[in-house]
Design a protein around this motif. Structure first.
Motif, PDB file in Angstrom:
ATOM      1  N   HIS A 101      -4.814  -1.616  -2.936  1.00 19.33           N
ATOM      2  CA  HIS A 101      -5.332  -0.656  -1.830  1.00 19.33           C
ATOM      3  C   HIS A 101      -4.314   0.283  -1.544  1.00 19.33           C
ATOM      4  O   HIS A 101      -3.772   0.027  -0.580  1.00 19.33           O
ATOM      5  N   PRO A 102      -4.551   1.211  -2.283  1.00 18.18           N
ATOM      6  CA  PRO A 102      -3.273   2.302  -1.797  1.00 18.18           C
ATOM      7  C   PRO A 102      -3.834   2.914  -0.693  1.00 18.18           C
ATOM      8  O   PRO A 102      -4.663   3.145  -0.141  1.00 18.18           O
ATOM      9  N   GLU A 103      -2.749   3.274   0.267  1.00 20.75           N
ATOM     10  CA  GLU A 103      -2.648   4.287   1.334  1.00 20.75           C
ATOM     11  C   GLU A 103      -3.422   5.317   0.915  1.00 20.75           C
ATOM     12  O   GLU A 103      -2.966   6.144   0.009  1.00 20.75           O
ATOM     13  N   LYS A 148       0.851  -1.270   0.139  1.00 16.64           N
ATOM     14  CA  LYS A 148       0.207  -0.086   0.065  1.00 16.64           C
ATOM     15  C   LYS A 148       0.863   1.191   0.006  1.00 16.64           C
ATOM     16  O   LYS A 148       0.332   2.277  -0.310  1.00 16.64           O
ATOM     17  N   PRO A 167      -0.902  -0.023  -6.384  1.00 15.35           N
ATOM     18  CA  PRO A 167      -1.222  -1.212  -5.670  1.00 15.35           C
ATOM     19  C   PRO A 167      -2.703  -1.148  -5.650  1.00 15.35           C
ATOM     20  O   PRO A 167      -3.637  -0.446  -5.824  1.00 15.35           O
TER      21      PRO A 167
END
Ligand code: ATP
Ligand code: MG
Length: 385
Positions: A345-347, A251, A343
Motif C-alpha cells: 500500500h504505497p503512500e 508505505k 510496498p
C-alpha cells in the motif's frame, strides 16, 4: 555530376547571438558522424561534399537538422542543366503524386527572379511528364529545391530531419534510466534539446538479474545514435534498499529510495558538471507520481528536475518508444530495482515532515558514500553513429 547534401537548421536561425555557437556545434557533430565526407558551412547552410555511403541516413539521426536535401550543384552558367536534373529527381521517385519547385536567390544579381526560376523549372518537369504529374504548392509529395548562391546553383530533393537543437549545446544533465518505457523516451526528448545525458542506473544486484543492466545498455545504444557515445554510471542499491526496508514505514519505502537516488546523483552531477536531473515521470501515471510524491522526492535535491514526459499520456510515450525502436527492449520482462521494493500500500500523498522524519532513522550519508564508492562507470557506443 557530384552528389551533395544540403543541411538546414531553422530553429538555430532563431537564436540571435547564439547562432554561430549552435552552427559550429552542428558542423562539428556532423564532422564526427561523417568522417569521410567534407562538411562546409556556407551562407547559413551546411553543404556536405563527397558524401560517404549512408550519409543521408545519418542525417536522419542528427539533432538540429531541421531538413536536408540530396542533390547536386551546377555552375551559374549551366542553368539549363538544372531542368534535366529536376526531371531526373522525379524519375528516381516511386510514383510521386504531386510536386513543387521552390527557389531561393541569395545572389540578387542573378538574371532570373526566384519566381521565374520556379516557373521555368516547374514547367520543364510538367511538360516532360506529359502534364500528368500535378503541381501542388502546399505539401507536395516531392519538393524540389533550388538555391542560387553567389558561386553556384544548388538543386536537391528536400526532406524533413529531426529538428531540435544540435547535440550538446545545452550542457550536461544526469538522466535516471530504469529500463522501462518512460525514461529512455524522456532522455531522447532532452537530447533533442541539446542536452548531453549522463545516464545513471540503480541496480539491486545480486538480487536483480544481470539482464536488467543489459536492457539499459541496449536502450542507451539506441539513444547514442542520436547523442553520440554516452556515459553510464551503475550504482549498487541493494544495501540502501535493505536498510530502508528495515528502518522505515513500508508505505514510504519507494519515496525514500527515490530520495536516496536524487542525493546520489546530485553528487555525481557536481563532480561531472551536470546542471539538472532528467526522469521519465508523468504526472498521475502511477501511485508514486502524484504531485505530493514528486514534491517529497524533489525536495532531496537542489538541482532542477526535468520531466519532459510530465504531461504525456502513456499512449503517446509508447508510440514514441515504438518509433525509436526501443519498445521491444523496454517491454522485456525482468525484475527491476523498484519492483523488488514496491510496498503493498504505497503512500500516494506523502507528507514531507513524515518523510524527513523517517529518513533520520538510517545513516543516509554513509549509504550514499558507500554506493558512490562501488559505482561502475562505462561508455556506450553505437557503431552506426
Ligand atoms: P520508467 O518507464 O522510466 O521505468 P516508470 O513508469 O516505471 O518509469 P517509476 O518506476 O515510478 O516509473 O520511475 C520513475 C522514474 O524514476 C523513471 O522514469 C526513472 O527516470 C527513475 N528511475 C526509476 N527506477 C530507476 C532505476 N532503477 N535507476 C535509475 N532511475 C530510475
Ligand atoms: Mg520503471
Amino acid at each position: 555530376m557530384k552528389k551533395i547534401l544540403v543541411v538546414h537548421y531553422d530553429e538555430i536561425g532563431l537564436k540571435g547571438k547564439n547562432r554561430s555557437f549552435f552552427e559550429s556545434a552542428l558542423v562539428s557533430d556532423l564532422k564526427k558522424r561523417l568522417k569521410e565526407s567534407s562538411v562546409k558551412n556556407e551562407w547559413g547552410r551546411i553543404i556536405i561534399y563527397n558524401p560517404e555511403e549512408g550519409a543521408s541516413e545519418k542525417l536522419l539521426f542528427t539533432p538540429g537538422v531541421s531538413s536536408f536535401g540530396v542533390g547536386t550543384s551546377f555552375a551559374k552558367e549551366d542553368f539549363e542543366k538544372i531542368k534535366q536534373f529536376a526531371i531526373d529527381i522525379v524519375a528516381c521517385e516511386e510514383n510521386p503524386e504531386s510536386f513543387a519547385v521552390r527557389a531561393k536567390r541569395v545572389d540578387k544579381n542573378f538574371p532570373k527572379t526566384s519566381q521565374e526560376v520556379e516557373r521555368e523549372v516547374g514547367e520543364a518537369v510538367f511538360e516532360h511528364y506529359k502534364r500528368e504529374l500535378p503541381v501542388k504548392l502546399k505539401n507536395p509529395d516531392l519538393l524540389i529545391f533550388i538555391e542560387i548562391l553567389h558561386d553556384k546553383i544548388l538543386i536537391y530533393k528536400k526532406q524533413k530531419g529531426l529538428g531540435g537543437l544540435p547535440a550538446g549545446v545545452s550542457g550536461k544533465a544526469i538522466s535516471l534510466i530504469s529500463g522501462g518505457f518512460d525514461s529512455p523516451v524522456a532522455t531522447y526528448k532532452m537530447i533533442l534539446r541539446g542536452v548531453t545525458p549522463l545516464a545513471v542506473h540503480f541496480h539491486g544486484m545480486p538480487k536483480t538479474p544481470k539482464e536488467a543492466i543489459e536492457k539499459v545498455k541496449e536502450l542507451l545504444k539506441i539513444l547514442s545514435l542520436y547523442s553520440g557515445e554516452l556515459r553510464l554510471f551503475l550504482v549498487p542499491t541493494l544495501v540502501a534498499m535493505q536498510t530502508i526496508a528495515k528502518s522505515a514505514p513500508e508505505k514510504l519505502r519507494l519515496i525514500l529510495l527515490r530520495r536516496f537516488m536524487m542525493t546520489v546523483v546530485e553528487e555525481i552531477a557536481n563532480k561531472e558538471g551536470a546542471q539538472a536531473i532528467i526522469t521519465g515521470e508523468s504526472v498521475g501515471q502511477v501511485a508514486s507520481q502524484t504531485l505530493e510524491n514528486l514534491r517529497a522526492v524533489e525536495q532531496a535535491t537542489s538541482l532542477p528536475v526535468l520531466r519532459p514526459l510530465s504531461g504525456s499520456s502513456k499512449h503517446e510515450i509508447i508510440e514514441l518508444s515504438q518509433k525509436l525502436g526501443m519498445y521491444d527492449i523496454s517491454a522485456q520482462d525482468c525484475e527491476d530495482t523498484c519492483s523488488l521494493f514496491v510496498p503493498k500500500h504505497p503512500e500516494t500523498k506523502a507528507k514531507l515532515d513524515e518523510v524527513l522524519k523517517a529518513e533520520k532513522n538510517y545513516p543516509l550519508q554513509e549509504l550514499i558514500q558507500e554506493a558512490l564508492l562501488q559505482t561502475e562507470k562505462l561508455t556506450i557506443k553505437n557503431e552506426n553513429f
